[in-house]
Write a protein that holds these residues in place. Structure first.
Motif, PDB file in Angstrom:
ATOM      1  N   MET A  77       0.791  -1.226   0.000  1.00 52.99           N
ATOM      2  CA  MET A  77       0.000   0.000   0.000  1.00 52.99           C
ATOM      3  C   MET A  77       0.825   1.278   0.000  1.00 52.99           C
ATOM      4  N   ILE A  78       2.117   1.182   0.221  1.00 53.99           N
ATOM      5  CA  ILE A  78       2.960   2.378   0.260  1.00 53.99           C
ATOM      6  C   ILE A  78       2.805   3.203  -1.010  1.00 53.99           C
ATOM      7  N   SER A  79       2.917   2.559  -2.152  1.00 54.45           N
ATOM      8  CA  SER A  79       2.844   3.296  -3.413  1.00 54.45           C
ATOM      9  C   SER A  79       1.418   3.724  -3.743  1.00 54.45           C
ATOM     10  N   GLU A  80       0.432   3.142  -3.073  1.00 57.16           N
ATOM     11  CA  GLU A  80      -0.960   3.469  -3.372  1.00 57.16           C
ATOM     12  C   GLU A  80      -1.516   4.590  -2.495  1.00 57.16           C
ATOM     13  N   LEU A  81      -0.900   4.833  -1.349  1.00 58.35           N
ATOM     14  CA  LEU A  81      -1.439   5.822  -0.419  1.00 58.35           C
ATOM     15  C   LEU A  81      -0.701   7.150  -0.414  1.00 58.35           C
ATOM     16  N   PHE A  82       0.586   7.140  -0.703  1.00 60.82           N
ATOM     17  CA  PHE A  82       1.366   8.363  -0.591  1.00 60.82           C
ATOM     18  C   PHE A  82       1.503   9.055  -1.935  1.00 60.82           C
ATOM     19  N   PRO A  83       1.279  10.382  -1.962  1.00 60.34           N
ATOM     20  CA  PRO A  83       1.506  11.134  -3.202  1.00 60.34           C
ATOM     21  C   PRO A  83       2.975  11.066  -3.614  1.00 60.34           C
ATOM     22  N   GLN A  84       3.230  11.254  -4.880  1.00 61.97           N
ATOM     23  CA  GLN A  84       4.575  11.109  -5.436  1.00 61.97           C
ATOM     24  C   GLN A  84       5.600  11.989  -4.732  1.00 61.97           C
ATOM     25  N   LYS A  85       5.224  13.228  -4.371  1.00 61.22           N
ATOM     26  CA  LYS A  85       6.217  14.162  -3.820  1.00 61.22           C
ATOM     27  C   LYS A  85       6.691  13.774  -2.416  1.00 61.22           C
ATOM     28  N   VAL A  86       5.932  12.961  -1.685  1.00 62.82           N
ATOM     29  CA  VAL A  86       6.364  12.538  -0.342  1.00 62.82           C
ATOM     30  C   VAL A  86       6.555  11.024  -0.251  1.00 62.82           C
ATOM     31  N   ARG A  87       6.424  10.331  -1.361  1.00 58.72           N
ATOM     32  CA  ARG A  87       6.452   8.867  -1.341  1.00 58.72           C
ATOM     33  C   ARG A  87       7.762   8.312  -0.798  1.00 58.72           C
ATOM     34  N   GLY A  88       8.879   8.855  -1.172  1.00 58.18           N
ATOM     35  CA  GLY A  88      10.175   8.361  -0.709  1.00 58.18           C
ATOM     36  C   GLY A  88      10.327   8.440   0.804  1.00 58.18           C
TER      37      GLY A  88
END
Length: 164
Positions: free
Chosen positions: A66-77
């Motif tokens: 779910m990490i890649s599904e919940l966090f927007p791209q700019k804060v995903r890392g």
């Protein structure tokens, strides 16, 4: 395990996983309390293996899916790193606290404690975790903003239905 999460959806897999984990821990505790359960050979082994399989089925793998599904791209890392770090910290706590808890309150009571924690995880998943399977980040963000659960099928699901 990815197949199960894709087939059932994240929430359903998480709920089945945590309920099964809770039941397995209660069964393991019951093996030392209830005479009838003590007479069943290998029941404690089955309960322990069930706990391991069910935890791997959902609860332990959900954050990574779910990490890649919940966090927007700019804060995903940074958010992904923090999520994994918090998860590993709690796993570390469980491993380190188990012997102390077993010595302090007994092994059966420790299993009951972990059963209760698993059930609380079920409630958290049911009330807080959005279903992310086949949903866009925009739809998930809107659910968090509005506080409403999705009731209508998403456009992706409608396209799948119309294609078949």
């Amino acid at each position: 395990m990815g197949y199960v999460l894709e087939k059932w959806g994240r929430r359903r897999a998480g709920i089945v996983s945590t309920l099964g984990m809770s039941f397995s821990m209660l069964l393991l505790a019951g093996c030392s309390w209830i005479k009838v359960l003590q007479s069943i050979p290998y029941l404690s082994v089955v309960a322990l293996v069930s706990f391991i399989v069910l935890s791997t089925l959902g609860l332990y793998t959900l954050p990574f899916f779910m990490i890649s599904e919940l966090f927007p791209q700019k804060v995903r890392g940074p958010a992904s790193g923090l999520t994994v770090a918090v998860g590993m910290f709690f796993a570390f706590l469980c491993i380190k606290l188990y012997p102390e808890m077993a010595a302090l309150i007994g092994m059966d009571s420790t299993f009951v404690f972990f059963s209760i924690m698993s059930f609380l995880a079920t409630l958290f998943i049911y009330w807080m975790l959005p279903e992310t399977r086949r949903r866009t980040l925009l739809e998930i963000e809107e659910q968090f903003r509005s506080g409403k659960r999705q009731t209508a099928p998403t456009e992706v699901e409608l396209q799948n239905v119309l294609a078949h």
